[in-house]
Design an enzyme around this catalytic site. Structure first.
Site, PDB file in Angstrom:
ATOM      1  N   LYS B  52     -28.422  54.720  56.793  1.00  0.00           N
ATOM      2  CA  LYS B  52     -27.063  55.061  57.194  1.00  0.00           C
ATOM      3  C   LYS B  52     -26.087  53.816  56.322  1.00  0.00           C
ATOM      4  CE  LYS B  52     -27.909  57.238  61.626  1.00  0.00           C
ATOM      5  NZ  LYS B  52     -28.244  57.088  63.208  1.00  0.00           N
ATOM      6  N   GLN B  96     -26.816  52.638  67.601  1.00  0.00           N
ATOM      7  CA  GLN B  96     -28.080  53.210  67.359  1.00  0.00           C
ATOM      8  C   GLN B  96     -29.046  53.388  68.565  1.00  0.00           C
ATOM      9  OE1 GLN B  96     -29.073  54.600  64.194  1.00  0.00           O
ATOM     10  NE2 GLN B  96     -30.955  55.567  65.516  1.00  0.00           N
ATOM     11  N   ASP B 119     -20.354  59.483  65.876  1.00  0.00           N
ATOM     12  CA  ASP B 119     -21.605  60.144  66.382  1.00  0.00           C
ATOM     13  C   ASP B 119     -21.166  61.509  66.999  1.00  0.00           C
ATOM     14  OD1 ASP B 119     -23.847  58.987  65.169  1.00  0.00           O
ATOM     15  OD2 ASP B 119     -24.427  57.853  66.884  1.00  0.00           O
TER      16      ASP B 119
END
Lengths: 300, 300
Positions: B52, B96, B119
């Site tokens: 990412k 994460q 997200d």
């Protein structure tokens, strides 16, 4: 065919709520406290608000009306919302819709502390519902779930077809019934319902009839009289009719009568269960608001 | 049959993003800035995070890693989230997953300022998606919508069958495609897609095969190799395979190969469009994150 009696079910729930409040009072707890904000003098809104306040008081809740004039600014209304957000004595409140055109409904809705959003319209509550987490659920889908539960109509593995995709009925209804149920709850309690295969239909749907014919449970919330006819319903289907439409009727006392979205006379004989209009889903919406207010009180 | 090339589409989008950043820089604007929080040393998570960060830097975004040890307390992690919420130089950030068992993922997710929740997992964003309002949408459904759009596959009035009801794929996918499209957008832009009749299926669904056979577009996100076989797919269906499953394979270089939830070899010849695994949906998830970070930057 069994008629689902929303009026009686709502009365049963009001009695349960009253007992719950009595028990709270005996334990020295403050009862649930709702505030209803109304802007302007729309006669329909004024009636709805009075009905909500009356229902609260009948079960022993505290209930305040906050009446504001139609020319209030959005900023002033936001200040009222902020004051209610901060008031520890208020468990939940609603801002009666519609609002005057110069005020953004979504801005007002989003300004409400979601813990106090007993209409279940704040994106945070809608999101929790979609994620399958405990939330304040909007009144109509919550009431329908309660009816299914109290009539022992299982949803697990059933094909639920929802017709209509409004933010207050169709979409939250679909979201509620597709979730995994909360396993910690008794099997047929309302919040334990779920696990349905759900199809959401709307104005752009092709072959609505074919899809309705595959439904085990058909929930219709469009606002179109006789949208669902007998040829669209399979023998044994459960039909939940959310529509409340006024039809001119010269011989009716008020010059109109209320009908749902389902052609009741033709469809009812084919159903295992069906809600009438009026007296089906309608009476459940105010008790859902009461239940949410109690929930907001107990969540504190 | 047309193969939907996610790898190439993702590369196209990265190029567009890079151009967008170049244009921002020419106008003297700060480029988008993502932070990625990682807790502990899970090797898979470390790889995802590096990918990412690398993808961000390749298109000219600023990207920070915030690495914390696995024995951090939930309170300490919440403080990190709060610091990133307040940091005006950070447009978006992600924590994460998975997190160590002693930390509540939902408490952390809900602590993130939803404006920075790139997200798309915060209930507020999920709720906005469900309400049909602009939101940060989670990566996989956003990427699939982008693929449908770029391959000019219409969704209006089509029957979309989604198999799998996870919070990161199935449910938001269903919600996105049932909405009224934003009418202000060009007809086939990704965010203008919608208006589909949507059925959500899952482990409790009966007659999965019969329902899949009614799909115009079939989106499968279960995590079960060869769940969808040729007899479950009608000629001309669009098939989107979200599954990424490892199958042991002694002759493969790493001892395994990746397959989707669809029996690709048998199903593909019947499809009008199909995504391969790997190289279909997978490559779209990181570009969705980049697009969300740009959106969070521009929303300021």
């Amino acid at each position: 065919m069994t008629l689902i009696d929303g009026k009686q079910t709502a009365a049963d729930i009001r009695l349960e709520l009253k007992r719950e409040v009595d028990s709270m009072l005996r334990q020295g707890m403050r009862p649930p406290h709702l505030a209803v904000v109304i802007v302007g003098h729309n006669p329909a809104s004024e009636t709805y608000v009075e009905n909500k306040l009356k229902a609260c008081r009948e079960v022993g809740f505290l209930a305040d009306k906050v009446a504001l004039e139609a020319d209030i600014t959005e900023q002033q209304l936001l200040q009222t919302v902020e004051r209610l957000n901060r008031d520890d004595e208020i468990d939940g409140f609603i801002v009666q819709l519609p609002l005057p055109d110069h005020i953004s409904e979504s801005r007002i809705t989003q300004a409400i502390d979601w813990h106090k959003d007993v209409d279940g319209l704040h994106p945070h509550n809608v999101g929790l519902t979609a994620l399958g987490q405990p939330s304040l659920v909007s009144a109509t889908p919550k009431g329908i779930r309660e009816l299914l539960s109290r009539y022992h109509i299982p949803t697990e593995g059933r094909h639920v077809v929802v017709v209509g995709r409004s933010n207050i009925v169709g979409k939250p209804m679909a979201m509620l019934l597709m979730q995994k149920p909360y396993l910690s709850l008794p099997k047929m309690s309302a919040a334990a319902l779920g696990d349905a295969t759900v199809t959401l239909c709307h104005s752009k749907t092709r072959n609505l009839k074919d899809i309705c014919l595959t439904a085990d449970i058909l929930i219709v919330a469009v606002g179109q009289p006789a949208l669902i006819t007998a040829d669209m319903v399979r023998e044994g289907t459960v039909v939940i009719d959310v529509g409340i439409n006024r039809i001119e009727d010269a011989v009716a006392p008020r010059g109109y009568r209320l009908v749902g979205d389902v052609d009741f006379k033709e469809v009812a004989p084919k159903c295992s269960y069906i809600t009438p209009v009026p007296g089906g889903v309608g009476p459940m919406t105010i008790v859902s608001l009461l239940q949410n207010t109690l929930q907001a009180r107990l969540n504190k």
